[in-house]
Structures are given as C-alpha cells and as structure tokens.
Motif scaffolding. Sequence first.
Motif, PDB file in Angstrom:
ATOM      1  N   ASP A  92       0.828  -1.214   0.000  1.00 42.25           N
ATOM      2  CA  ASP A  92       0.000   0.000   0.000  1.00 42.25           C
ATOM      3  C   ASP A  92       0.863   1.264   0.000  1.00 42.25           C
ATOM      4  OD1 ASP A  92      -2.337  -1.489  -0.048  1.00 42.25           O
ATOM      5  OD2 ASP A  92      -2.487  -1.547   2.141  1.00 42.25           O
ATOM      6  N   GLY A  93       1.968   1.232  -0.731  1.00 44.09           N
ATOM      7  CA  GLY A  93       2.830   2.401  -0.887  1.00 44.09           C
ATOM      8  C   GLY A  93       3.878   2.581   0.193  1.00 44.09           C
ATOM      9  N   GLU A  94       3.834   1.767   1.256  1.00 47.22           N
ATOM     10  CA  GLU A  94       4.814   1.875   2.341  1.00 47.22           C
ATOM     11  C   GLU A  94       5.912   0.830   2.148  1.00 47.22           C
ATOM     12  OE1 GLU A  94       4.978   4.117   4.881  1.00 47.22           O
ATOM     13  OE2 GLU A  94       3.337   5.094   3.799  1.00 47.22           O
ATOM     14  N   PRO A  95       7.200   1.243   2.167  1.00 44.79           N
ATOM     15  CA  PRO A  95       8.286   0.267   2.015  1.00 44.79           C
ATOM     16  C   PRO A  95       8.301  -0.721   3.179  1.00 44.79           C
ATOM     17  CG  PRO A  95       9.110   2.536   1.924  1.00 44.79           C
ATOM     18  CD  PRO A  95       7.686   2.602   2.299  1.00 44.79           C
ATOM     19  N   VAL A  96       8.535  -1.991   2.857  1.00 41.86           N
ATOM     20  CA  VAL A  96       8.628  -3.047   3.870  1.00 41.86           C
ATOM     21  C   VAL A  96       9.918  -3.822   3.674  1.00 41.86           C
ATOM     22  CG1 VAL A  96       6.143  -3.306   4.194  1.00 41.86           C
ATOM     23  CG2 VAL A  96       7.293  -4.660   2.454  1.00 41.86           C
ATOM     24  N   ARG A  97      10.305  -4.482   4.722  1.00 39.82           N
ATOM     25  CA  ARG A  97      11.516  -5.293   4.684  1.00 39.82           C
ATOM     26  C   ARG A  97      11.091  -6.727   4.975  1.00 39.82           C
ATOM     27  NH1 ARG A  97      17.142  -3.643   7.132  1.00 39.82           N
ATOM     28  NH2 ARG A  97      18.175  -5.653   7.037  1.00 39.82           N
ATOM     29  N   GLY A  98      11.204  -7.587   3.970  1.00 39.23           N
ATOM     30  CA  GLY A  98      10.816  -8.983   4.146  1.00 39.23           C
ATOM     31  C   GLY A  98      11.916  -9.785   4.804  1.00 39.23           C
TER      32      GLY A  98
END
Length: 186
Positions: A115-121
């Motif tokens: 949803d447009g927010e950077p994430v770290r998998g």
Amino acid sequence: MSFIFGGVRGREDPELAAGNRRTRAHFARDVGDERALADDRPTIRRGNHWVWLAVAVVVLAVLGFTSSRGADEVPLAANCTTPAIGVSSSQVTAGTTMHVRLAGPDGTPYVVTVDGEPVRGDAGSTVEYVQTPAGPALQLTQCLSPGLALAAPAGDGAHEVAVLAVSPDGTARQVATTTIQVSGTP
C-alpha cells in the motif's frame, strides 16, 4: 542384490522339472499311490509382486512429499528481462505471514511496498538490505529473490503489493504490482 530382486532362488530348469515330475508319476503308478497321481499337476508359482507394489508406493509417496509446495513457496520463475512479483496466496488473513518473491534483472536494487509503504521482508541471512531514499532495497541473485516473509496488512479488502526499481541516482519507479485480498482481524 539378487536376494532383493528374486535372483537365482526362483529360477529352475524347465526340462529338469518336467523330468522330475515324470519320475514321481512313474514311482506313484508303480506303488499305486492314487493321491500322488491325482496331484500330478504343475505347482503354481506365485511371484512376489507385492514387493514391487510396495516399492512403487514408497517411491510415489517420496516424490509427492518432495515436490509439494510449502506455504512459504511462491511459484515464480526467474526472469532476467521483465521485473515481476509473486505472492504465496492472493487471499490472506490480516496479521498472518504471507510470502513474496521477486524476479527481474540482476544488479538493480528493488524495494517492496505494501500500500505504498516500504517493507523489509524476512528471508533469514540470504538477503542483505541497503538503505535507499525509497526504502530498504535488496538485489536479486540469478534474476530471482528468495521467498520473503511479510506480515499481511490489517484491514479487510484489497491491498497492493508493489516492487520499485531504484536507479543509481536514487529515484524509484514502480515496475511490478499485484493485489491481495485481506480478510479477518489480526
């Protein structure tokens, strides 16, 4: 290995067997043994076909077990020309773990967003992230990333999971996207 596959034990010379059967029949006629004469039919040899059936069942079970996909596996083929994103399931429960995989050219840093927010998998120690202006970025190995574990977003409905390619000057552009349906509460 002949003891496993039958080997020499089950083989006999048909001429010798026929000769022995004739000799027994002659002796039985000489002494008047009616029971032996009545039972003068060749014995039926039943093979151990159940052994082959058991081996086949075990082999099929092992193949089925090793080729089945786990929940963390994402069916995405390596693609060195066009960036792509794959998810383990397009329908997830809010707050559970979902798995994402990226494909694309090597040498480009990629940022995953929900949803447009950077994430770290999380992929254990197999992925190194570098901080970029667009968010934490990872590089692909042989045009494919390992499975990245992400928390599914909260809130029912459709959510967008996207991949951004970060250029050397720090600008990012969206190169692939997919939509997941989230249901339930965390």
